[in-house]
Design a protein around this motif. Structure first.
Motif, PDB file in Angstrom:
ATOM      1  N   ASP A 220       0.818  -1.223   0.000  1.00 41.85           N
ATOM      2  CA  ASP A 220       0.000   0.000   0.000  1.00 41.85           C
ATOM      3  C   ASP A 220       0.849   1.270   0.000  1.00 41.85           C
ATOM      4  O   ASP A 220       0.348   2.361   0.224  1.00 41.85           O
TER       5      ASP A 220
ATOM      6  N   LYS B  67       0.002   4.813  -1.305  1.00 40.08           N
ATOM      7  CA  LYS B  67      -0.924   5.660  -0.550  1.00 40.08           C
ATOM      8  C   LYS B  67      -0.157   6.799   0.127  1.00 40.08           C
ATOM      9  O   LYS B  67      -0.652   7.912   0.254  1.00 40.08           O
TER      10      LYS B  67
ATOM     11  N   GLU C 100      -9.031   9.813   5.730  1.00 37.07           N
ATOM     12  CA  GLU C 100      -8.802   8.405   5.383  1.00 37.07           C
ATOM     13  C   GLU C 100      -7.392   7.983   5.815  1.00 37.07           C
ATOM     14  O   GLU C 100      -7.182   6.874   6.317  1.00 37.07           O
ATOM     15  N   CYS C 101      -6.436   8.881   5.597  1.00 42.54           N
ATOM     16  CA  CYS C 101      -5.056   8.633   6.044  1.00 42.54           C
ATOM     17  C   CYS C 101      -5.034   8.406   7.553  1.00 42.54           C
ATOM     18  O   CYS C 101      -4.406   7.448   8.045  1.00 42.54           O
TER      19      CYS C 101
ATOM     20  N   GLU D 112      -7.453   7.390   9.543  1.00 43.13           N
ATOM     21  CA  GLU D 112      -8.083   6.121   9.913  1.00 43.13           C
ATOM     22  C   GLU D 112      -7.146   4.942   9.654  1.00 43.13           C
ATOM     23  O   GLU D 112      -7.042   4.010  10.462  1.00 43.13           O
ATOM     24  N   TYR D 113      -6.463   4.978   8.518  1.00 43.34           N
ATOM     25  CA  TYR D 113      -5.530   3.907   8.186  1.00 43.34           C
ATOM     26  C   TYR D 113      -4.442   3.820   9.255  1.00 43.34           C
ATOM     27  O   TYR D 113      -4.128   2.739   9.778  1.00 43.34           O
TER      28      TYR D 113
END
Length: 423
Positions: A180, A183, A212-213, A215-216
């Motif tokens: 990933d 990302k 989103e970053c 949360e990841y």
């Protein structure tokens, strides 16, 4: 191709690039060097030249970023950077203000003591013994990336080499899922993108991607906080005394700082070095004949490129700089890109000289308490990639014009078309 070369075939007599007026044709008080288009068209040099000559501490009353002071000479920039008691980093390090409903605290945008405490948590990752352990891994990856390139065929160096090497390194520093890793590149670009760049549609879209970053990375935090302390950045933050109680936005802010700091700066210097050597074939020949110049050349590349064009401070009190009265609360921009071309301190500053004496005298990493924490890692990656290039290729040839980023903060490249010619 010279550094100052611009296509003026579609420009009028008082333009230095399409839509960019010659700065000497403007009233001094109308000069606004914060426009991203100046950097996208590589047309900012004459603007800073004029300010250094005529108004080194310059006030711009009107810009899309509000009123601000430009500090353009080496010694004045050094003064601002080393007097954090007067010039604060709190709030924002870029000319763009943070939005009130989406504030991202990060240690580079903090003053002591909190800045010092949080910086201390992550700094062991770039300690000399840790860097020594990373060298073999970086060399192995650099070799694989270079061995996978097509010979004598055009490709985009930015994507295939600069981004790939730095993103692999970032994934290692965070112990981030390797598959990933792109990302990280995307989040770095989104965090710093100009809204007119086409990279993000709106401020809301930017915020959605950055959340989103968050949360990841919260998922990774939860794994690490419940494990024994590790040697990666997330584990360091999760177990660090001054960082383990961060809220979501402060965590995200520090992540963005580490991603941008570990990604944009190195990747744009890797691309900028290839371009500089092609613009200066005599220096490329010198490099091929004297590979031992690589460490010194790395510092010259970082000066020449200045991958972050500016840093911002806010005056904590009324003060004087360069004979100008700066008021408490004023926005003060240190233009590293200009300080690195100040002929009063740097000899022949507009020339790219790979064996330049005192090449490390540049401003690209900043000074004082906010000096770039990862500067040695950046230098090491650049040194290794060039050592590996010289083992494989007689030339990395630029075969078209680079496309630069629309930004007055990140000074970098979207594309650099090249061909590699094997030994």
């Amino acid at each position: 191709m010279s550094e100052a070369a611009v296509d003026i075939s579609t420009s009028s007599a008082n333009e230095i690039a399409p839509g960019i007026p010659d700065p000497y044709s403007l009233p001094l008080d109308k000069i606004d060097v914060s426009q991203g288009e100046l950097f996208r068209q590589d047309a900012h040099w004459k603007y800073f030249e004029r300010l250094r000559k005529e108004d080194p501490v310059h006030f711009c009353a009107e810009s899309e970023n509000g009123p601000y002071w430009s500090v353009t000479k080496y010694r004045d920039i050094m003064h601002v950077d080393t007097h954090h008691q007067i010039f604060s980093s709190e709030g924002s390090i870029t000319i763009r203000d943070q939005l009130e409903d989406f504030v991202l605290p990060m240690f580079i945008a903090m003053d002591p003591p909190k800045h010092d405490e949080q910086r201390k948590v992550v700094s062991p990752i770039v300690a000399p013994d840790n860097l020594a352990k990373m060298e073999g891994l970086i060399r192995e990856r650099a070799g694989k990336i270079l061995d996978g390139l097509p010979h004598n065929e055009e490709f985009n160096w930015v994507d295939r080499v600069s981004i790939e090497l730095t993103t692999q390194m970032l994934a290692t520093l965070f112990d981030f899922p390797f598959e990933d890793r792109r990302k990280l590149t995307r989040w770095s670009d989104v965090a710093t993108a100009d809204l007119n760049s086409g990279l993000v549609e709106s401020e809301e879209a930017r915020q959605a991607e950055l959340l989103e970053c968050a949360e990841y990375f919260i998922g990774l935090w939860n794994e690490r906080v419940n494990s024994e302390p590790g040697s990666d950045l997330i584990s360091m933050l999760a177990h660090g005394e001054s960082t383990r109680n961060m809220d979501k936005m402060e965590y995200l802010g520090n992540l963005i700082l580490l991603i941008v700091g570990g990604n944009d700066t190195t990747r744009n210097s890797i691309s900028g070095g290839v371009l500089a050597l092609n613009q200066n074939p005599g220096e490329y020949k010198k490099l091929l004949e004297n590979p031992e110049l690589i460490p010194n050349m790395v510092s010259e590349i970082i000066r020449w490129q200045t991958p972050l064009a500016h840093m911002r401070r806010t005056a904590l009190e009324d003060t004087e700089l360069g004979g100008k009265q700066i008021k408490k609360g004023d926005k003060v921009i240190m233009w590293y890109v200009s300080g690195n071309r100040d002929g009063e301190v740097i000899d022949r500053p507009d020339e790219f000289i790979i064996d330049r004496p005192r090449a490390r005298q540049h401003m690209s990493f900043g000074y004082g308490i906010h000096r770039c924490v990862g500067n040695r890692l950046a230098e090491m990656q650049l040194r290794i990639i060039w050592e590996e290039i010289l083992k494989r290729f007689k030339k990395v040839e630029v075969v078209g014009e680079p496309r630069r980023i629309l930004s007055s903060f990140v000074k970098g490249y979207e594309t650099l078309p090249v061909k590699v010619h094997p030994l």
